[in-house]
Design an enzyme around this catalytic site. Sequence first.
Site, mmCIF file in Angstrom:
data_model
loop_
_atom_site.group_PDB
_atom_site.id
_atom_site.type_symbol
_atom_site.label_atom_id
_atom_site.label_comp_id
_atom_site.label_asym_id
_atom_site.label_seq_id
_atom_site.Cartn_x
_atom_site.Cartn_y
_atom_site.Cartn_z
ATOM 1 N N LEU A 258 108.703 8.423 -26.848
ATOM 2 C CA LEU A 258 107.167 7.748 -28.117
ATOM 3 C C LEU A 258 107.720 6.223 -27.399
ATOM 4 O O LEU A 258 106.921 5.607 -28.428
ATOM 5 C CB LEU A 258 107.779 8.248 -29.599
ATOM 6 C CG LEU A 258 106.667 9.201 -30.027
ATOM 7 C CD1 LEU A 258 107.170 10.276 -31.145
ATOM 8 C CD2 LEU A 258 105.314 9.945 -29.416
ATOM 9 N N ARG A 262 104.955 3.926 -27.424
ATOM 10 C CA ARG A 262 104.008 2.836 -27.898
ATOM 11 C C ARG A 262 103.667 1.799 -27.864
ATOM 12 O O ARG A 262 102.955 1.082 -28.318
ATOM 13 C CB ARG A 262 104.985 3.244 -29.676
ATOM 14 C CG ARG A 262 105.182 4.544 -30.260
ATOM 15 C CD ARG A 262 106.551 4.072 -31.427
ATOM 16 N NE ARG A 262 106.265 5.140 -31.998
ATOM 17 C CZ ARG A 262 106.909 5.981 -32.893
ATOM 18 N NH1 ARG A 262 108.329 5.779 -32.468
ATOM 19 N NH2 ARG A 262 106.893 7.091 -33.599
ATOM 20 N N PHE A 400 97.725 7.444 -32.340
ATOM 21 C CA PHE A 400 98.237 7.650 -31.726
ATOM 22 C C PHE A 400 99.967 7.292 -31.916
ATOM 23 O O PHE A 400 99.823 6.572 -32.095
ATOM 24 C CB PHE A 400 98.187 7.497 -29.873
ATOM 25 C CG PHE A 400 96.918 8.710 -29.687
ATOM 26 C CD1 PHE A 400 96.807 9.180 -29.513
ATOM 27 C CD2 PHE A 400 95.520 7.808 -29.099
ATOM 28 C CE1 PHE A 400 95.881 10.348 -29.164
ATOM 29 C CE2 PHE A 400 94.675 8.262 -27.947
ATOM 30 C CZ PHE A 400 94.794 9.132 -28.020
ATOM 31 N N GLU A 401 100.806 8.416 -31.195
ATOM 32 C CA GLU A 401 101.763 7.553 -31.054
ATOM 33 C C GLU A 401 102.945 7.627 -32.094
ATOM 34 O O GLU A 401 103.726 6.311 -32.448
ATOM 35 C CB GLU A 401 102.064 6.732 -29.934
ATOM 36 C CG GLU A 401 101.741 6.987 -28.231
ATOM 37 C CD GLU A 401 101.961 7.603 -27.506
ATOM 38 O OE1 GLU A 401 102.593 8.386 -27.984
ATOM 39 O OE2 GLU A 401 101.102 8.427 -26.238
ATOM 40 N N GLY A 402 102.294 8.539 -33.110
ATOM 41 C CA GLY A 402 102.899 7.671 -34.584
ATOM 42 C C GLY A 402 102.013 6.901 -35.333
ATOM 43 O O GLY A 402 101.836 6.060 -34.576
#
Length: 584
Positions: A258, A262, A400-402
């Site tokens: 992640l 990010r 997305f991505e957290g």
Amino acid sequence: MNGLPKGGSFLFQQTLPQDIFTPEDFSLEHKMIYRTAAGFVTDSVLTRMDELEAKQEGLNRELLQAAGELGLNGADIAEEYGGTEMDKISTTIIAECMGRSGSFAMTQGGQTGIGSMPIVMFGTHEQKQKYLPGIATGEIIGAYALTEPGAGSDALSAKTSAVLSSDGKYYLLNGTKQFITNSAMADIFIVYAKIDGDKFSAFIVEAASEGLSTGAEEKKMGIKGSSTRSVSFEDVKVPVENLLFTTGRGHIVAFNILNLGRYKLAANSLGNAKFALELAATYANERKQFGSPIAGFGLIKEKLAEMAMKIYVMESMVYRTGGLLENMMNSLDTSGEDGGQVAAQGIEEYALECSMNKVFATEALAYTVDEGVQIHGGYGFSAEYTIERLYRDARIYRIFEGTNEINRVLIPTTMLRRAAKGDFPLQEAFARLKETMASGSLSRDGEDGLVQAAKDIFLLTLDIALQKYGKELPKHQEILGKQADLAIQAFAMESAWLRAKKALAKEGEAQAKLKLTLAKAYIYATIGRLEYSAQEILAALAEGKELADNLENLHRLTRYTPQNTVALRREIAAAISENGRYVV
């Protein structure tokens, strides 16, 4: 770390302009990769966007294979496994260029990032040999199956289970994953499941496995050309040799992947935002109202300038961080069998910067596409104009991505966790700030002073918050979110200004003039917002005389002479209109 700056250290020490990487430092090879990737997107993807949006069967696979022929899928894969093994600046350039490609950026990002990096970093030699060459060419398509219907951002609460067979030859997987990119065409899935109900682990699962099925395509607001489905596992047999890394260590795989995801999403956002500004500037030059191009109207100039300022800042942040990651990779010995894990640990050092890039860039993109629609007026709301698609596509980036909320919480809590381990000199920084304020030697005029003021505002408010809440501070997310914004903006302002100063020293004032103007305009337009945000934090932490004293200290940190940002924005807008696109 061989003298490399620690993650987040920009808040506590001075960074010299010559110590950061900027786009002006691109080598001839970097420029060639830029032309190759941008040319691929322009010639092969944008020309077929209608077909992509209509989900033409086989088109995504065709485009992935075309990208593979150019070496664009294997940039993070070692040559030993069929990749092109590029440096981190090159992989950033590819991600930026792919940002223009709409939903295909998600397809290609899923292939080269979360769908393959777990194998690149944590796979065995045999796993890499089996899967990575096909991923690099596009013959094997990868997907990443982490999210579950009930888990969302709380990935570790996953319900998907894995049970070892009685003969010890395979795991039986049962469960459902949701919102999985590339799911309709994937050949392999990186799947997270709990072995025996509690050991969170990662697996490579082949799509052809009996018992694996996908749901219908999600009907999405944007990125319509990418495949997004649920994936179900009913007694799916996964050979034990397809366990990734170690039993019960799946969270190490997930979180490290992640970080890079990010960062690359920020690079995607940069390319996308440049495209939006290009569309807006071109339209503003061509559209006439009251007998004149709307590009000449003051409020349109302001929008074009603000878009360019945010793009300049995110570009400065993204490539500064790319330089940090590349220097880290160069300092590590990744030649051993565990080289991927060593690289992942190195990247983790800059997890803070990756989260900061993600939040800033995705929100700057949101602003840019929104103002792009506004500049187009009623036509911006029409699907006949590309800006309408960009507006819809951009919304997912903040999820997305957290989510950006998760990333905002992560930034200060990661700092506090590192400080508790002695890796982050928070208490020393608090003490130095108090000494500086007591000495009465504060001077905040000029861009250098305001960049330092941004850092000091963060430290002042965090110190007071810790005094009040101590270890309970992570429970107060509203304060954490504002703290994260202060840290992000300090990094943003400094990155922009260091880049401008580096250009000034290297190119001279005439050549660096626009960069200096962009950085100055952003810094002076932002510092007042940081002061207001800090006031909100302080008002939540104290009242009466204590609050008054805290506000007085804040005001002392932010005394400066305002600049004419209206004039600065007009200069920026003139350059954008003249070129019809983002320029520096």
